[in-house]
Design a protein around this motif. Structure first.
Motif, mmCIF file in Angstrom:
data_model
loop_
_atom_site.group_PDB
_atom_site.id
_atom_site.type_symbol
_atom_site.label_atom_id
_atom_site.label_comp_id
_atom_site.label_asym_id
_atom_site.label_seq_id
_atom_site.Cartn_x
_atom_site.Cartn_y
_atom_site.Cartn_z
ATOM 1 N N ASN A 153 -2.955 -6.278 0.461
ATOM 2 C CA ASN A 153 -2.633 -7.014 -0.766
ATOM 3 C C ASN A 153 -1.167 -7.434 -0.794
ATOM 4 O O ASN A 153 -0.840 -8.536 -1.240
ATOM 5 C CB ASN A 153 -2.977 -6.182 -1.997
ATOM 6 C CG ASN A 153 -4.466 -6.088 -2.230
ATOM 7 O OD1 ASN A 153 -5.250 -6.836 -1.654
ATOM 8 N ND2 ASN A 153 -4.869 -5.166 -3.073
ATOM 9 N N LYS A 154 -0.282 -6.571 -0.313
ATOM 10 C CA LYS A 154 1.143 -6.903 -0.298
ATOM 11 C C LYS A 154 1.424 -8.115 0.582
ATOM 12 O O LYS A 154 2.256 -8.953 0.245
ATOM 13 C CB LYS A 154 1.978 -5.701 0.152
ATOM 14 C CG LYS A 154 2.116 -4.646 -0.923
ATOM 15 C CD LYS A 154 2.996 -3.494 -0.456
ATOM 16 C CE LYS A 154 3.150 -2.458 -1.546
ATOM 17 N NZ LYS A 154 4.045 -1.371 -1.150
ATOM 18 N N LYS A 155 0.728 -8.225 1.709
ATOM 19 C CA LYS A 155 0.898 -9.384 2.592
ATOM 20 C C LYS A 155 0.437 -10.665 1.887
ATOM 21 O O LYS A 155 1.106 -11.691 1.948
ATOM 22 C CB LYS A 155 0.111 -9.201 3.889
ATOM 23 C CG LYS A 155 0.740 -8.229 4.845
ATOM 24 C CD LYS A 155 -0.074 -8.145 6.128
ATOM 25 C CE LYS A 155 0.520 -7.129 7.076
ATOM 26 N NZ LYS A 155 -0.262 -7.018 8.320
ATOM 27 N N LYS A 163 -3.661 3.072 0.067
ATOM 28 C CA LYS A 163 -2.545 2.605 0.899
ATOM 29 C C LYS A 163 -2.972 1.519 1.885
ATOM 30 O O LYS A 163 -2.253 0.558 2.103
ATOM 31 C CB LYS A 163 -1.914 3.775 1.653
ATOM 32 C CG LYS A 163 -1.121 4.689 0.759
ATOM 33 C CD LYS A 163 -0.482 5.797 1.560
ATOM 34 C CE LYS A 163 0.276 6.750 0.647
ATOM 35 N NZ LYS A 163 0.956 7.797 1.405
ATOM 36 N N LYS A 164 -4.133 1.673 2.486
ATOM 37 C CA LYS A 164 -4.611 0.706 3.482
ATOM 38 C C LYS A 164 -4.833 -0.670 2.843
ATOM 39 O O LYS A 164 -4.373 -1.684 3.362
ATOM 40 C CB LYS A 164 -5.908 1.219 4.112
ATOM 41 C CG LYS A 164 -6.437 0.358 5.221
ATOM 42 C CD LYS A 164 -7.682 0.980 5.829
ATOM 43 C CE LYS A 164 -8.236 0.110 6.938
ATOM 44 N NZ LYS A 164 -9.437 0.693 7.542
ATOM 45 N N THR A 186 -6.289 -5.109 -10.044
ATOM 46 C CA THR A 186 -7.092 -5.051 -8.821
ATOM 47 C C THR A 186 -7.129 -3.637 -8.257
ATOM 48 O O THR A 186 -6.168 -2.881 -8.359
ATOM 49 C CB THR A 186 -6.583 -6.063 -7.766
ATOM 50 O OG1 THR A 186 -7.467 -6.046 -6.651
ATOM 51 C CG2 THR A 186 -5.184 -5.762 -7.314
ATOM 52 N N TYR A 187 -8.274 -3.316 -7.678
ATOM 53 C CA TYR A 187 -8.466 -2.024 -7.022
ATOM 54 C C TYR A 187 -9.458 -2.220 -5.872
ATOM 55 O O TYR A 187 -10.629 -2.544 -6.113
ATOM 56 C CB TYR A 187 -9.013 -0.986 -8.010
ATOM 57 C CG TYR A 187 -9.325 0.339 -7.363
ATOM 58 C CD1 TYR A 187 -8.308 1.199 -6.988
ATOM 59 C CD2 TYR A 187 -10.640 0.712 -7.112
ATOM 60 C CE1 TYR A 187 -8.583 2.409 -6.372
ATOM 61 C CE2 TYR A 187 -10.932 1.924 -6.503
ATOM 62 C CZ TYR A 187 -9.902 2.766 -6.138
ATOM 63 O OH TYR A 187 -10.181 3.952 -5.528
ATOM 64 N N GLU A 188 -8.964 -2.077 -4.648
ATOM 65 C CA GLU A 188 -9.803 -2.132 -3.454
ATOM 66 C C GLU A 188 -10.542 -3.473 -3.288
ATOM 67 O O GLU A 188 -11.693 -3.493 -2.835
ATOM 68 C CB GLU A 188 -10.830 -0.988 -3.468
ATOM 69 C CG GLU A 188 -10.229 0.396 -3.598
ATOM 70 C CD GLU A 188 -9.406 0.836 -2.404
ATOM 71 O OE1 GLU A 188 -9.761 0.503 -1.275
ATOM 72 O OE2 GLU A 188 -8.387 1.505 -2.625
#
Length: 64
Positions: free
Chosen positions: A48-50, A42-43, A11-13
């Motif tokens: 994605n981390k959440k 980073k944004k 995944t990317y953006e």
């Protein structure tokens, strides 16, 4: 012999698409290992981390 399957999600953006895909695997009761490769900014990475943290409790996700 039992066959196993690993699913790789690059995944990317695309935070909405990642969330949708993980939700789909959750609904389908996916037992396969899901490997997520994320090269987002980073944004978007924070979003994605959440999402990954939420589904990691419900699916077999490998993410570093």
């Amino acid at each position: 012999m039992e066959k196993s399957l690993s699913i790789v999600i690059p995944t990317y953006e695309r935070p909405k698409e990642l969330k949708r895909k993980l939700h789909h695997f959750y609904i389908q009761k996916c037992l396969s290992k899901i490997i997520i490769i994320d090269t987002s900014s980073k944004k978007v990475l924070a979003k994605n981390k959440k999402t990954i943290a939420y589904y990691k409790k419900r699916l077999n996700i490998f993410y570093k």
